[in-house]
Design a protein around this motif. Structure first.
Motif, PDB file in Angstrom:
ATOM      1  N   THR A 126       0.843  -1.206   0.000  1.00 14.44           N
ATOM      2  CA  THR A 126       0.000   0.000   0.000  1.00 14.44           C
ATOM      3  C   THR A 126       0.875   1.252   0.000  1.00 14.44           C
ATOM      4  O   THR A 126       1.887   1.312   0.692  1.00 14.44           O
ATOM      5  CB  THR A 126      -0.914  -0.002   1.245  1.00 14.44           C
ATOM      6  OG1 THR A 126      -1.899  -1.033   1.088  1.00 14.44           O
ATOM      7  CG2 THR A 126      -1.625   1.335   1.418  1.00 14.44           C
TER       8      THR A 126
ATOM      9  N   VAL B 242      -1.741  10.037   7.196  1.00 12.30           N
ATOM     10  CA  VAL B 242      -2.767   8.987   7.238  1.00 12.30           C
ATOM     11  C   VAL B 242      -2.772   8.398   8.641  1.00 12.30           C
ATOM     12  O   VAL B 242      -1.713   8.219   9.243  1.00 12.30           O
ATOM     13  CB  VAL B 242      -2.470   7.884   6.200  1.00 12.30           C
ATOM     14  CG1 VAL B 242      -3.404   6.700   6.388  1.00 12.30           C
ATOM     15  CG2 VAL B 242      -2.576   8.423   4.780  1.00 12.30           C
TER      16      VAL B 242
ATOM     17  N   VAL C 249      -5.270  -2.990   5.630  1.00 12.28           N
ATOM     18  CA  VAL C 249      -5.272  -2.290   4.341  1.00 12.28           C
ATOM     19  C   VAL C 249      -4.367  -3.052   3.389  1.00 12.28           C
ATOM     20  O   VAL C 249      -3.194  -3.334   3.712  1.00 12.28           O
ATOM     21  CB  VAL C 249      -4.771  -0.837   4.496  1.00 12.28           C
ATOM     22  CG1 VAL C 249      -4.790  -0.131   3.148  1.00 12.28           C
ATOM     23  CG2 VAL C 249      -5.624  -0.086   5.510  1.00 12.28           C
TER      24      VAL C 249
ATOM     25  N   CYS D 243      -3.614  -0.728  -1.761  1.00  9.35           N
ATOM     26  CA  CYS D 243      -4.347   0.537  -1.812  1.00  9.35           C
ATOM     27  C   CYS D 243      -3.400   1.722  -1.983  1.00  9.35           C
ATOM     28  O   CYS D 243      -2.184   1.604  -1.810  1.00  9.35           O
ATOM     29  CB  CYS D 243      -5.153   0.740  -0.525  1.00  9.35           C
ATOM     30  SG  CYS D 243      -6.518  -0.410  -0.300  1.00  9.35           S
TER      31      CYS D 243
ATOM     32  N   LEU E 148      -3.637   5.339  -0.103  1.00  6.24           N
ATOM     33  CA  LEU E 148      -4.391   6.105   0.887  1.00  6.24           C
ATOM     34  C   LEU E 148      -3.715   7.447   1.123  1.00  6.24           C
ATOM     35  O   LEU E 148      -2.502   7.523   1.261  1.00  6.24           O
ATOM     36  CB  LEU E 148      -4.459   5.368   2.225  1.00  6.24           C
ATOM     37  CG  LEU E 148      -5.156   4.010   2.285  1.00  6.24           C
ATOM     38  CD1 LEU E 148      -5.275   3.570   3.741  1.00  6.24           C
ATOM     39  CD2 LEU E 148      -6.521   4.059   1.638  1.00  6.24           C
TER      40      LEU E 148
ATOM     41  N   VAL F 241      -6.455  10.848   5.521  1.00  7.57           N
ATOM     42  CA  VAL F 241      -7.375   9.715   5.634  1.00  7.57           C
ATOM     43  C   VAL F 241      -7.262   9.118   7.033  1.00  7.57           C
ATOM     44  O   VAL F 241      -6.162   8.895   7.539  1.00  7.57           O
ATOM     45  CB  VAL F 241      -7.064   8.644   4.570  1.00  7.57           C
ATOM     46  CG1 VAL F 241      -7.893   7.387   4.818  1.00  7.57           C
ATOM     47  CG2 VAL F 241      -7.343   9.186   3.176  1.00  7.57           C
TER      48      VAL F 241
ATOM     49  N   ILE G 251      -8.193   6.122  -1.695  1.00  6.48           N
ATOM     50  CA  ILE G 251      -9.008   6.953  -0.805  1.00  6.48           C
ATOM     51  C   ILE G 251      -8.189   8.170  -0.386  1.00  6.48           C
ATOM     52  O   ILE G 251      -7.029   8.049   0.002  1.00  6.48           O
ATOM     53  CB  ILE G 251      -9.446   6.188   0.462  1.00  6.48           C
ATOM     54  CG1 ILE G 251     -10.183   4.898   0.085  1.00  6.48           C
ATOM     55  CG2 ILE G 251     -10.317   7.055   1.350  1.00  6.48           C
ATOM     56  CD1 ILE G 251     -10.587   4.043   1.278  1.00  6.48           C
ATOM     57  N   ARG G 252      -8.813   9.350  -0.462  1.00  3.93           N
ATOM     58  CA  ARG G 252      -8.168  10.567   0.038  1.00  3.93           C
ATOM     59  C   ARG G 252      -9.216  11.449   0.709  1.00  3.93           C
ATOM     60  O   ARG G 252     -10.404  11.366   0.414  1.00  3.93           O
ATOM     61  CB  ARG G 252      -7.458  11.333  -1.078  1.00  3.93           C
ATOM     62  CG  ARG G 252      -8.356  11.821  -2.197  1.00  3.93           C
ATOM     63  CD  ARG G 252      -7.536  12.572  -3.248  1.00  3.93           C
ATOM     64  NE  ARG G 252      -8.313  12.888  -4.438  1.00  3.93           N
ATOM     65  CZ  ARG G 252      -9.098  13.956  -4.571  1.00  3.93           C
ATOM     66  NH1 ARG G 252      -9.184  14.824  -3.571  1.00  3.93           N
ATOM     67  NH2 ARG G 252      -9.775  14.165  -5.684  1.00  3.93           N
TER      68      ARG G 252
END
Length: 332
Positions: A249, A255, A263, A266, A268, A272, A285-286
């Motif tokens: 990730t 984060v 996780v 990903c 991120l 997040v 995702i942000r």
């Protein structure tokens, strides 16, 4: 000192996240709003925390017993929604002569040095904490002359003052403050059927009591989804924490991944927060908050708040696109 925390209220601006929980138990930057507030009160020596609650009283009581068992707490329920001054007045039976009082409302997280209270209030009867704002028309503001508050204006049309009241109040004479609250309520001084604190303070000022309006360092609104995300960004600054699993990730700081979260595959961040028990896989995702025990797979998310135990499953797209094509896939 006794600390009064009015935590009643429907939190309608934060729905659907407040349909099933008290608004002070909504998460931001890895903690509940209430945890952030209690942490900021820790430097004070308080003999008791008095919570003014509603039908979510059991949630608040259970949370405090689990997270802060060392703090002496008392709970009383506001059965009628008659405004913030009415809520604070419900603490009156527990405030004794000689008690000083700090009132902390829970729609905002403040950044301020509360250990400075004795110095700031050395030549005053109380402190009404403030923050200078540009959009003064949205707030009740303090009018200050020669260092003391001389007036309060609710949502002024002209910039008579930009010092907005932030929901943090210190009273040197707690018992006397309760008497003024009860007098104001007995006089029926309401706005649209509710009792507010400015008429109480103005009654005190007319009687010769003196209040200062110290500015806090930051005023972090948690009352709406968009401002909750802004607060999340602010609180995560410099707080890049990975306590859970993050396998294959990419993390764009800051984060926060809580212990117990998993996780995989990903991207991120930035900004997040992933809560305990979450599973995030094959996603980007942000600027988002993902709450306890939620699952996200095969999705691209931004500016998103997911509540507890949400399952959000997408699917990768398969495409066969020729030369000189323009494909725009816009989200909300």
């Amino acid at each position: 000192m006794k600390i009064i925390l009015p935590v009643a209220g429907k939190g309608t601006r934060l729905r659907p996240h407040t349909h099933t929980k008290a608004k002070s138990l909504v998460h931001v930057a890895g903690k509940t709003v209430l945890e952030h507030i209690i942490g900021r009160l820790a430097p004070l020596v308080a003999s008791e925390y008095i919570f003014i609650t509603d039908e979510n009283s059991a949630q608040i009581e259970g949370f405090m017993k689990e997270k802060f068992p060392q703090i002496p707490c008392r709970y009383t329920v506001q059965k009628q929604r008659l405004g913030p001054a009415h809520a604070v007045a419900l603490a009156a039976p527990f405030i004794e002569k000689g008690d000083d009082v700090l009132v902390v409302f829970n729609d905002t997280i403040f950044v301020a040095d509360l250990t400075a209270i004795p110095r700031l209030c050395a030549d005053a009867d109380g402190l009404i904490y403030s923050k200078e704002v540009e959009d003064y028309q949205r707030f009740g503001v303090n009018v200050v002359n020669d260092g003391y508050i001389t007036g309060m204006v609710e949502k002024p049309d002209t910039p008579i003052s930009r010092l907005a009241q932030v929901g943090l109040y210190y009273l040197k004479d707690g018992r006397g403050f309760m008497d003024y609250l009860e007098r104001t309520i007995a006089a029926g001084e309401t706005v649209k059927g509710e009792y507010y604190l400015p008429p109480v303070f103005m009654r005190m000022i007319r009687d010769g009591l003196r209040f200062r309006a110290p500015e806090i360092d930051a005023w972090l609104d948690c009352g709406k989804p968009e401002t909750l995300l802004e607060t999340n960004r602010y609180l995560l600054r410099g707080r890049h924490h990975v306590h859970g699993e993050a396998i294959n990730t990419v993390l764009v700081e800051p984060v926060h991944i809580a212990a117990g979260a998993k996780v995989r595959n990903c991207i991120l961040g930035p900004n997040v927060s992933i809560a305990p028990g979450c599973v995030i896989a094959e996603s980007i995702i942000r600027d988002s908050i993902v709450n306890v025990d939620s699952e996200v797979r095969d999705l691209v998310l931004h500016s998103t708040i997911l509540g507890d135990s949400v399952r959000l499953i997408g699917a990768p797209q398969r495409m066969n696109i020729g030369d000189h094509s323009l494909i725009e896939m816009e989200g909300a």
